[in-house]
Design an enzyme around this catalytic site. Structure first.
Site, PDB file in Angstrom:
ATOM      1  CB  CYS A   1      -0.928  -0.002   1.205  1.00 51.91           C
ATOM      2  SG  CYS A   1      -1.733  -1.583   1.409  1.00 51.91           S
TER       3      CYS A   1
ATOM      4  CG  HIS B   1      -2.356   4.394   4.822  1.00 50.12           C
ATOM      5  ND1 HIS B   1      -2.066   4.327   3.483  1.00 50.12           N
ATOM      6  CD2 HIS B   1      -2.509   3.111   5.241  1.00 50.12           C
ATOM      7  CE1 HIS B   1      -2.044   3.052   3.111  1.00 50.12           C
ATOM      8  NE2 HIS B   1      -2.309   2.296   4.141  1.00 50.12           N
TER       9      HIS B   1
ATOM     10  CD  GLU C   1      -3.146   7.836   8.754  1.00 53.23           C
ATOM     11  OE1 GLU C   1      -4.056   7.035   8.479  1.00 53.23           O
ATOM     12  OE2 GLU C   1      -2.568   8.548   7.896  1.00 53.23           O
TER      13      GLU C   1
ATOM     14  CE  LYS D   1      -5.782   4.036   1.256  1.00 53.05           C
ATOM     15  NZ  LYS D   1      -4.899   5.088   1.793  1.00 53.05           N
TER      16      LYS D   1
ATOM     17  CG  HIS E   1      -6.336   0.776   0.166  1.00 56.64           C
ATOM     18  ND1 HIS E   1      -5.237   1.073  -0.615  1.00 56.64           N
ATOM     19  CD2 HIS E   1      -5.834   0.454   1.388  1.00 56.64           C
ATOM     20  CE1 HIS E   1      -4.133   0.921   0.101  1.00 56.64           C
ATOM     21  NE2 HIS E   1      -4.467   0.556   1.315  1.00 56.64           N
TER      22      HIS E   1
ATOM     23  CG  PHE F   1      -0.760  -5.348   4.857  1.00 57.14           C
ATOM     24  CD1 PHE F   1      -1.283  -4.595   5.884  1.00 57.14           C
ATOM     25  CD2 PHE F   1      -1.565  -6.314   4.268  1.00 57.14           C
ATOM     26  CE1 PHE F   1      -2.584  -4.786   6.327  1.00 57.14           C
ATOM     27  CE2 PHE F   1      -2.868  -6.510   4.693  1.00 57.14           C
ATOM     28  CZ  PHE F   1      -3.378  -5.752   5.730  1.00 57.14           C
TER      29      PHE F   1
END
Lengths: 85, 402
Positions: B162, B294, B305, B326, B331, B390
């Site tokens: 990502c 994010h 976050e 998003k 995403h 990830f």
């Protein structure tokens, strides 16, 4: 193998414990199973019993499937088996 | 060190097929997420996504090209065409020799993989099309962009799940800043919305069945999108000498690795990337007016976050705006940072902060100004774009108004 023994086998394998160390009132947390281990256990349960478990890792406590103890997991599987058979 | 500016931007995503269409959708807080349309969708538990709609590949590419271009390559080329056209650059001679393309992608040619696995495993066929390998390889998009625009300098693909796009743009930034390349074409592309792609994400149990609601207390997971964002990063003197329209300056960046867990994010890792980007750009934390989060809409990301932002900015965290687009485009995995950089440029250029839509309930663990549901007019000078992948690989970019 009955539901109880199979669930205990799955959970014991995930926790790297002997099945005799897993009791009905054990919680996944007390057995050292983290969020990834939980998702993997649920996958194993679905495969073993050919059921679909409603579980979203973002809201584990809000799922209809109660994962608070080994006993509640077994009860949940019995219900799902009855509904989905 | 050279200064680096952005002189071109292009995109195709669930919100629009161009940058102006995407800006308009972000201003209006429109949702590009809807019912997935794909083969075997009835066998999926997750049936929503941010698909690119109304797109006809054969109006953009000829038959020979389509035999070689996976959907992620098509998206990259469409976005690159818009970006390079806006920059006004033509690559020849020494400029072409030194300029390159660095793109991010996570899955590469997933549509090609999916179709061909289905064909050989599912349908038992023993022969596949001769171009399967050049079509599915992760660097196909970067290579086709280099060919279409005659970019003969350093070119490669970055795959950090990502954070792929942010890592790619960080590399391009370094190359221009160091004087290695006068111009770099950079961004990212992804098209994982195929049966196998969605099925794989389903397995992780982190996907939402209804909507992406970042920072909202009732959020229940992420929603996948697809598309591309591509930018022209140009050395400042090079851009001003030819009178280019400068969209923004790339002021700083930082990367960090959590070195802790393959899926769970770390507050410390995120905070180190954010504070690192500020330090790299010699940016005072109080200067930051907006952060494109994010903001995946998962319980794990959003809490971590917000805590990282609170740690880095202290009291200023309550003043700055942070939103996750998003919620609108989904995403885009390896392409997400590139499309999200558009929200950053829109904030600097147009004074409009894109909202976090689908926001319904305040979450005390995400108690920041998340610009809920409606875009907001604001004058900001410095913005950040976060990406936390990830694998614990983080990359944060800082842009400044020029």
């Amino acid at each position: 193998m009955n539901v109880k023994d199979k669930v205990i086998e799955i959970i014991a394998e995930q926790a790297v414990l002997d099945p005799s160390d897993v009791t009905m009132d054990s919680t996944l947390e007390s057995l050292g199973i983290d969020s990834l281990g939980l998702v993997e256990s649920i996958f194993s349960i679905e495969e073993a019993f050919d059921i679909s478990v409603p579980f979203n890792a973002n809201e584990p406590t809000q799922s209809e499937f109660d994962i608070s103890s080994v006993a509640s997991i077994i009860a949940g599987i019995e219900t799902l088996k009855a509904q989905q058979s | 060190m050279k200064r680096v500016v952005i002189t071109g931007a292009g995109t195709i995503n669930a919100l629009g097929h161009t940058v102006p269409e995407t800006y308009e959708a972000m201003r209006e807080g429109r949702c590009g997420i809807g019912e997935l349309e794909m083969r075997d969708v009835d066998r999926l538990a997750i049936k929503i996504g941010g698909q690119v709609r109304g797109y006809k590949a054969d109006t953009c590419f000829n038959r020979q090209q389509l035999a070689l271009y996976d959907r992620f390559t098509q998206f990259a080329l469409i976005a690159a065409r818009e970006a390079v056209k806006q920059s006004g650059l033509e690559f020849s001679g020494d400029l072409a020799a030194k300029s390159g393309v660095v793109l991010g992608t996570s899955g590469g040619g997933m549509q090609t993989l999916d179709e061909n696995y289905r064909s050989v495993y599912g349908e038992g066929k023993n022969r596949v099309h001769p171009f399967v390998v050049p079509k599915l390889m992760n660097n196909a998009a970067a290579s086709h962009v280099s060919m279409e625009f005659n970019l003969k300098g350093p070119s490669f693909t970055v795959a950090t799940a990502c954070a792929s796009s942010n890592h790619a743009m960080s590399q391009a930034f370094q190359m221009v800043r160091s004087g290695m390349s006068p111009v770099m074409v950079t961004g990212g592309s992804e098209s994982m919305l195929c049966f196998g792609g969605v099925k794989a994400w389903e397995g992780l149990r982190v996907m939402s069945k209804d909507a992406c609601r970042p920072f909202s207390a009732n959020r229940n997971g992420m929603v996948q999108g697809e598309g591309a964002g591509v930018f022209v990063f140009e050395e400042y003197e090079h851009a001003t000498a030819r009178g280019a329209d400068i969209l923004a300056e790339v002021a700083g960046f930082a990367m960090s690795s959590d070195a802790s867990d393959i899926v769970m994010p770390s507050k410390q890792g995120a905070a180190r990337a954010i504070s690192g980007a500020l330090a790299d750009g010699r940016i005072n934390p109080e200067e930051v007016g907006y952060i494109n989060a994010h903001g995946t809409g998962t319980a794990a990301n959003d809490k971590t976050e917000c805590a990282a932002v609170a740690d880095v900015f202290g009291q200023h965290a309550d003043t700055l705006m942070i939103s996750s687009t998003k919620s609108m485009h989904g995403h885009l995995i390896g392409g997400t940072g590139a499309v999200e950089l558009l929200a950053c440029i829109m904030a600097l250029r147009e004074g409009v902060i894109a909202p976090t839509i689908g926001y319904q309930e305040a979450d005390p663990e995400c108690a920041l100004d998340v610009v809920p549901n409606e875009a907001r007019e604001a004058d900001v000078d410095v913005v950040l774009s976060n990406a936390f992948a990830f694998g614990g690989l983080n990359a944060v970019l800082a842009l400044r108004k020029v």
